[in-house]
Design a protein around this motif. Structure first.
Motif, PDB file in Angstrom:
ATOM      1  N   GLN A 125      -0.893  10.621  16.797  1.00  0.00           N
ATOM      2  CA  GLN A 125       0.065   9.001  16.195  1.00  0.00           C
ATOM      3  C   GLN A 125      -1.363   8.455  15.370  1.00  0.00           C
ATOM      4  OE1 GLN A 125       2.389   8.635  16.918  1.00  0.00           O
ATOM      5  NE2 GLN A 125       2.784   6.147  16.037  1.00  0.00           N
ATOM      6  N   ASN A 126      -2.690   8.459  15.403  1.00  0.00           N
ATOM      7  CA  ASN A 126      -3.489   7.251  14.991  1.00  0.00           C
ATOM      8  C   ASN A 126      -4.011   7.880  13.145  1.00  0.00           C
ATOM      9  OD1 ASN A 126      -4.525   6.879  16.735  1.00  0.00           O
ATOM     10  ND2 ASN A 126      -6.165   7.791  17.408  1.00  0.00           N
ATOM     11  N   SER A 127      -3.625   9.499  13.142  1.00  0.00           N
ATOM     12  CA  SER A 127      -3.424   9.510  11.861  1.00  0.00           C
ATOM     13  C   SER A 127      -2.267   9.235  10.917  1.00  0.00           C
ATOM     14  CB  SER A 127      -3.302  11.235  11.615  1.00  0.00           C
ATOM     15  OG  SER A 127      -2.983  11.612  10.266  1.00  0.00           O
ATOM     16  N   LYS A 128      -0.778   8.900  11.409  1.00  0.00           N
ATOM     17  CA  LYS A 128       0.312   8.808  10.866  1.00  0.00           C
ATOM     18  C   LYS A 128       0.368   7.514  10.493  1.00  0.00           C
ATOM     19  CE  LYS A 128       3.375  11.912  13.313  1.00  0.00           C
ATOM     20  NZ  LYS A 128       4.484  12.960  13.661  1.00  0.00           N
ATOM     21  N   GLU A 129      -0.506   6.144  12.071  1.00  0.00           N
ATOM     22  CA  GLU A 129      -0.813   5.218  11.541  1.00  0.00           C
ATOM     23  C   GLU A 129      -1.407   4.763  10.579  1.00  0.00           C
ATOM     24  OE1 GLU A 129       1.478   2.454  12.955  1.00  0.00           O
ATOM     25  OE2 GLU A 129       1.969   3.952  14.797  1.00  0.00           O
ATOM     26  N   GLU A 130      -2.128   5.713   9.941  1.00  0.00           N
ATOM     27  CA  GLU A 130      -3.478   5.123   8.793  1.00  0.00           C
ATOM     28  C   GLU A 130      -2.807   5.435   8.099  1.00  0.00           C
ATOM     29  OE1 GLU A 130      -6.814   7.721   9.596  1.00  0.00           O
ATOM     30  OE2 GLU A 130      -7.636   6.729  11.375  1.00  0.00           O
ATOM     31  N   LYS A 131      -1.849   6.661   7.826  1.00  0.00           N
ATOM     32  CA  LYS A 131      -1.310   6.877   6.482  1.00  0.00           C
ATOM     33  C   LYS A 131      -0.074   5.705   5.852  1.00  0.00           C
ATOM     34  CE  LYS A 131      -1.300  11.810   6.463  1.00  0.00           C
ATOM     35  NZ  LYS A 131      -0.376  13.595   6.431  1.00  0.00           N
ATOM     36  N   ARG A 147       1.223   1.071   2.576  1.00  0.00           N
ATOM     37  CA  ARG A 147       1.762  -0.657   2.229  1.00  0.00           C
ATOM     38  C   ARG A 147       0.843  -1.522   1.636  1.00  0.00           C
ATOM     39  NH1 ARG A 147       2.950  -1.523   9.052  1.00  0.00           N
ATOM     40  NH2 ARG A 147       4.618  -1.061   8.413  1.00  0.00           N
ATOM     41  N   LYS A 148      -0.376  -0.571   1.883  1.00  0.00           N
ATOM     42  CA  LYS A 148      -2.131  -1.466   1.022  1.00  0.00           C
ATOM     43  C   LYS A 148      -1.030  -0.337  -0.267  1.00  0.00           C
ATOM     44  CE  LYS A 148      -6.631  -1.589  -0.438  1.00  0.00           C
ATOM     45  NZ  LYS A 148      -6.088  -1.676  -1.912  1.00  0.00           N
ATOM     46  N   VAL A 174       2.071  -0.585  -1.781  1.00  0.00           N
ATOM     47  CA  VAL A 174       2.568  -0.917  -1.782  1.00  0.00           C
ATOM     48  C   VAL A 174       2.414  -2.377  -2.606  1.00  0.00           C
ATOM     49  CG1 VAL A 174       5.124  -1.976  -1.332  1.00  0.00           C
ATOM     50  CG2 VAL A 174       4.534   0.234  -0.452  1.00  0.00           C
ATOM     51  N   ASP A 175       1.318  -3.283  -2.023  1.00  0.00           N
ATOM     52  CA  ASP A 175       0.734  -4.554  -1.848  1.00  0.00           C
ATOM     53  C   ASP A 175       0.330  -3.933  -3.647  1.00  0.00           C
ATOM     54  OD1 ASP A 175       2.441  -5.380  -0.076  1.00  0.00           O
ATOM     55  OD2 ASP A 175      -0.061  -5.456   1.156  1.00  0.00           O
ATOM     56  N   ASP A 176      -0.267  -3.292  -3.879  1.00  0.00           N
ATOM     57  CA  ASP A 176      -1.217  -3.262  -5.219  1.00  0.00           C
ATOM     58  C   ASP A 176      -0.365  -2.933  -6.095  1.00  0.00           C
ATOM     59  OD1 ASP A 176      -3.357  -2.920  -3.856  1.00  0.00           O
ATOM     60  OD2 ASP A 176      -3.857  -1.057  -4.057  1.00  0.00           O
ATOM     61  N   ALA A 177       1.524  -1.980  -5.692  1.00  0.00           N
ATOM     62  CA  ALA A 177       2.002  -1.538  -7.068  1.00  0.00           C
ATOM     63  C   ALA A 177       2.437  -3.152  -7.096  1.00  0.00           C
ATOM     64  CB  ALA A 177       2.791  -0.543  -6.611  1.00  0.00           C
ATOM     65  N   LYS A 178       2.763  -3.858  -6.497  1.00  0.00           N
ATOM     66  CA  LYS A 178       3.652  -5.197  -6.494  1.00  0.00           C
ATOM     67  C   LYS A 178       3.215  -6.088  -7.780  1.00  0.00           C
ATOM     68  CE  LYS A 178       6.500  -5.563  -2.999  1.00  0.00           C
ATOM     69  NZ  LYS A 178       7.080  -5.245  -1.448  1.00  0.00           N
ATOM     70  N   ARG A 179       1.502  -5.669  -7.236  1.00  0.00           N
ATOM     71  CA  ARG A 179       0.931  -6.475  -8.571  1.00  0.00           C
ATOM     72  C   ARG A 179       0.686  -6.277  -9.402  1.00  0.00           C
ATOM     73  NH1 ARG A 179      -3.489  -6.087  -4.813  1.00  0.00           N
ATOM     74  NH2 ARG A 179      -3.164  -6.627  -2.561  1.00  0.00           N
ATOM     75  N   SER A 180       0.844  -5.136  -9.440  1.00  0.00           N
ATOM     76  CA  SER A 180       1.066  -4.638 -10.976  1.00  0.00           C
ATOM     77  C   SER A 180       1.908  -5.030 -11.318  1.00  0.00           C
ATOM     78  CB  SER A 180       0.015  -2.922 -11.439  1.00  0.00           C
ATOM     79  OG  SER A 180       1.905  -2.051 -10.969  1.00  0.00           O
ATOM     80  N   GLY A 181       2.736  -5.100 -10.999  1.00  0.00           N
ATOM     81  CA  GLY A 181       3.659  -5.778 -12.056  1.00  0.00           C
ATOM     82  C   GLY A 181       4.765  -4.479 -12.539  1.00  0.00           C
ATOM     83  N   LYS A 182       4.450  -3.435 -12.268  1.00  0.00           N
ATOM     84  CA  LYS A 182       4.953  -1.598 -13.118  1.00  0.00           C
ATOM     85  C   LYS A 182       5.940  -1.223 -11.664  1.00  0.00           C
ATOM     86  CE  LYS A 182       1.278  -0.875 -15.941  1.00  0.00           C
ATOM     87  NZ  LYS A 182      -0.022  -0.110 -16.015  1.00  0.00           N
ATOM     88  N   ALA A 183       7.167  -1.435 -12.267  1.00  0.00           N
ATOM     89  CA  ALA A 183       8.743  -1.067 -11.630  1.00  0.00           C
ATOM     90  C   ALA A 183       8.919   0.469 -11.100  1.00  0.00           C
ATOM     91  CB  ALA A 183       9.913  -1.272 -12.603  1.00  0.00           C
ATOM     92  N   HIS A 184       8.428   1.667 -12.396  1.00  0.00           N
ATOM     93  CA  HIS A 184       7.733   3.181 -11.942  1.00  0.00           C
ATOM     94  C   HIS A 184       6.903   2.713 -10.487  1.00  0.00           C
ATOM     95  CE1 HIS A 184       4.442   2.702 -14.748  1.00  0.00           C
ATOM     96  NE2 HIS A 184       4.876   3.602 -14.413  1.00  0.00           N
TER      97      HIS A 184
END
Length: 111
Positions: A39-45, A50-51, A53-63
């Motif tokens: 359960q802890n491993s799944k939460e960490e993943k 989520r991090k 996703v945030d990094d990808a949104k900051r990059s602005g690259k759709a793919h």
């Protein structure tokens, strides 16, 4: 390592012999610990996804955004349903790229 009565073991564990067998309480505790670790491993993943996703949104690259969002969605779905995602491929499925094969049936007419 304690000496416990035979009643403390199930048949499978008792038959393993001294040193390898575990009592019922130890087996149950081990299962609980393993479940908590999973359960802890799944939460960490999920947190890492989520991090990402945030990094990808900051990059602005759709793919990158699409890939990160898809990974997060798969992890969250697995958490809710307990089912792992299945990767689909263009493998040897029915009716994919068979080309010259006419398949079953009589077709256009007899030759």
């Amino acid at each position: 390592s304690q000496v416990l009565p035979k009643a403390s073991f199930n048949r499978n564990q008792y038959s393993k012999g001294e040193g390898k067998s575990r009592c019922r309480d130890c087996v149950e505790q081990s299962v609980k610990d393993e479940s908590a670790n999973q359960q802890n491993s799944k939460e960490e993943k999920i947190t890492a996804a989520r991090k990402k996703v945030d990094d990808a949104k900051r990059s602005g690259k759709a793919h990158l955004i699409l890939a990160a969002e898809s990974e997060l969605a798969a992890l969250e779905a697995e958490k809710v349903t307990g089912l792992k995602p299945i990767k689909l491929s263009a493998g040897r499925g029915r009716g994919r790229g068979s080309g010259g094969s006419r398949g079953r049936g009589r077709g256009v007419g007899r030759r």
